[in-house]
Design a protein around this motif. Sequence first.
Motif, short mmCIF file in Angstrom:
data_model
loop_
_atom_site.label_atom_id
_atom_site.label_comp_id
_atom_site.label_asym_id
_atom_site.label_seq_id
_atom_site.Cartn_x
_atom_site.Cartn_y
_atom_site.Cartn_z
N ALA A 34 -65.47 29.37 -43.05
CA ALA A 34 -66.43 29.59 -41.97
C ALA A 34 -67.41 28.42 -41.87
O ALA A 34 -67.95 27.96 -42.87
CB ALA A 34 -67.19 30.89 -42.19
N GLY A 35 -67.61 27.95 -40.65
CA GLY A 35 -68.60 26.93 -40.39
C GLY A 35 -68.12 25.50 -40.46
O GLY A 35 -68.82 24.59 -40.04
N SER A 37 -66.29 22.23 -39.31
CA SER A 37 -65.97 21.68 -37.99
C SER A 37 -64.62 20.98 -38.05
O SER A 37 -64.33 20.23 -38.98
CB SER A 37 -67.06 20.69 -37.57
OG SER A 37 -66.78 20.19 -36.30
N ASP A 65 -64.03 34.46 -31.83
CA ASP A 65 -65.17 34.42 -32.75
C ASP A 65 -66.45 34.23 -31.96
O ASP A 65 -66.73 33.15 -31.44
CB ASP A 65 -64.98 33.26 -33.74
CG ASP A 65 -66.11 33.14 -34.75
OD1 ASP A 65 -67.03 33.99 -34.74
OD2 ASP A 65 -66.08 32.19 -35.55
N LYS A 67 -69.32 33.90 -32.95
CA LYS A 67 -70.23 32.97 -33.62
C LYS A 67 -69.74 31.52 -33.54
O LYS A 67 -70.43 30.61 -33.96
CB LYS A 67 -70.38 33.34 -35.09
CG LYS A 67 -70.96 34.72 -35.33
CD LYS A 67 -70.98 35.05 -36.80
CE LYS A 67 -71.46 36.46 -37.05
NZ LYS A 67 -71.42 36.79 -38.47
N GLY A 68 -68.55 31.31 -33.00
CA GLY A 68 -67.95 29.99 -32.96
C GLY A 68 -68.74 29.03 -32.07
O GLY A 68 -69.42 29.44 -31.14
N THR A 69 -68.64 27.74 -32.38
CA THR A 69 -69.29 26.71 -31.56
C THR A 69 -68.25 25.65 -31.18
O THR A 69 -67.38 25.31 -31.98
CB THR A 69 -70.46 26.04 -32.31
OG1 THR A 69 -69.97 25.50 -33.54
CG2 THR A 69 -71.57 27.04 -32.59
N SER A 90 -65.79 24.77 -34.24
CA SER A 90 -66.13 25.44 -35.49
C SER A 90 -66.10 26.95 -35.31
O SER A 90 -66.77 27.49 -34.43
CB SER A 90 -67.53 25.01 -35.95
OG SER A 90 -67.89 25.68 -37.13
N LYS A 92 -66.97 30.53 -37.16
CA LYS A 92 -67.95 30.89 -38.19
C LYS A 92 -67.85 32.31 -38.71
O LYS A 92 -68.38 32.62 -39.76
CB LYS A 92 -69.36 30.64 -37.65
CG LYS A 92 -69.58 29.18 -37.31
CD LYS A 92 -70.95 28.92 -36.75
CE LYS A 92 -71.10 27.43 -36.45
NZ LYS A 92 -72.43 27.11 -35.98
N ILE A 118 -60.18 32.70 -40.96
CA ILE A 118 -61.47 32.12 -41.37
C ILE A 118 -62.00 32.94 -42.55
O ILE A 118 -62.20 34.15 -42.44
CB ILE A 118 -62.47 32.12 -40.20
CG1 ILE A 118 -61.92 31.33 -39.01
CG2 ILE A 118 -63.82 31.58 -40.65
CD1 ILE A 118 -61.63 29.87 -39.31
N ALA A 121 -67.89 31.62 -46.07
CA ALA A 121 -68.31 30.40 -46.76
C ALA A 121 -68.46 30.63 -48.26
O ALA A 121 -68.27 29.72 -49.05
CB ALA A 121 -69.60 29.88 -46.16
#
Length: 136
Positions: A34-35, A37, A65, A67-69, A90, A92, A118, A121
Amino acid sequence: SITAPVNRVGSSVAFISGAPSNLSITGYPADSIAGLSHSITVTVLDSNSNRVANYIGTLTIQSSDSKGTFPASITMNSADSGQKSIAGVSLKGAGTHHITVSDTSNPSLTGSQTGILIRPASFSARIRFSVFRLPQ
C-alpha cells in the motif's frame, strides 16, 4: 489492411491499423505494498489487438481503491504512437483492486488491469540497523 507489393529488387509491407477499440493497461505489479507509487502503460488497440499509432485523445484513470492516487487525466498525442507510460499511480487500500482507464470523449474505449493485490504497509519488510565501531 496489408499491402505487399513485391518486385525483383525488394519488397515492402504497409500496415494500417483499424479504429481504436480497447485499451490495454499493464505494468502495475500484481502484488504490491500500500502506498508505493508505480507506473502503468496504456496502449490503444484496434479490434485485432494492433496498436493504433495515430490515436489522439484524453484519458482518465479510475480504481476500485477509493484511497488510490493517480493523475487526473492523461493526454495522448501523435508523438505517443498509441502507447504511453504513466507514472505516479498508487493504490493505498489493502485488498484486491483494479485500475481502469477510459477515453473521456468515448467512454466505451476503456481497459483495465485487474487482480492487483495490495498488502498493508505494515507487511513491508522494514529493516533497521546501526553500524557500531568496535574499539581497536
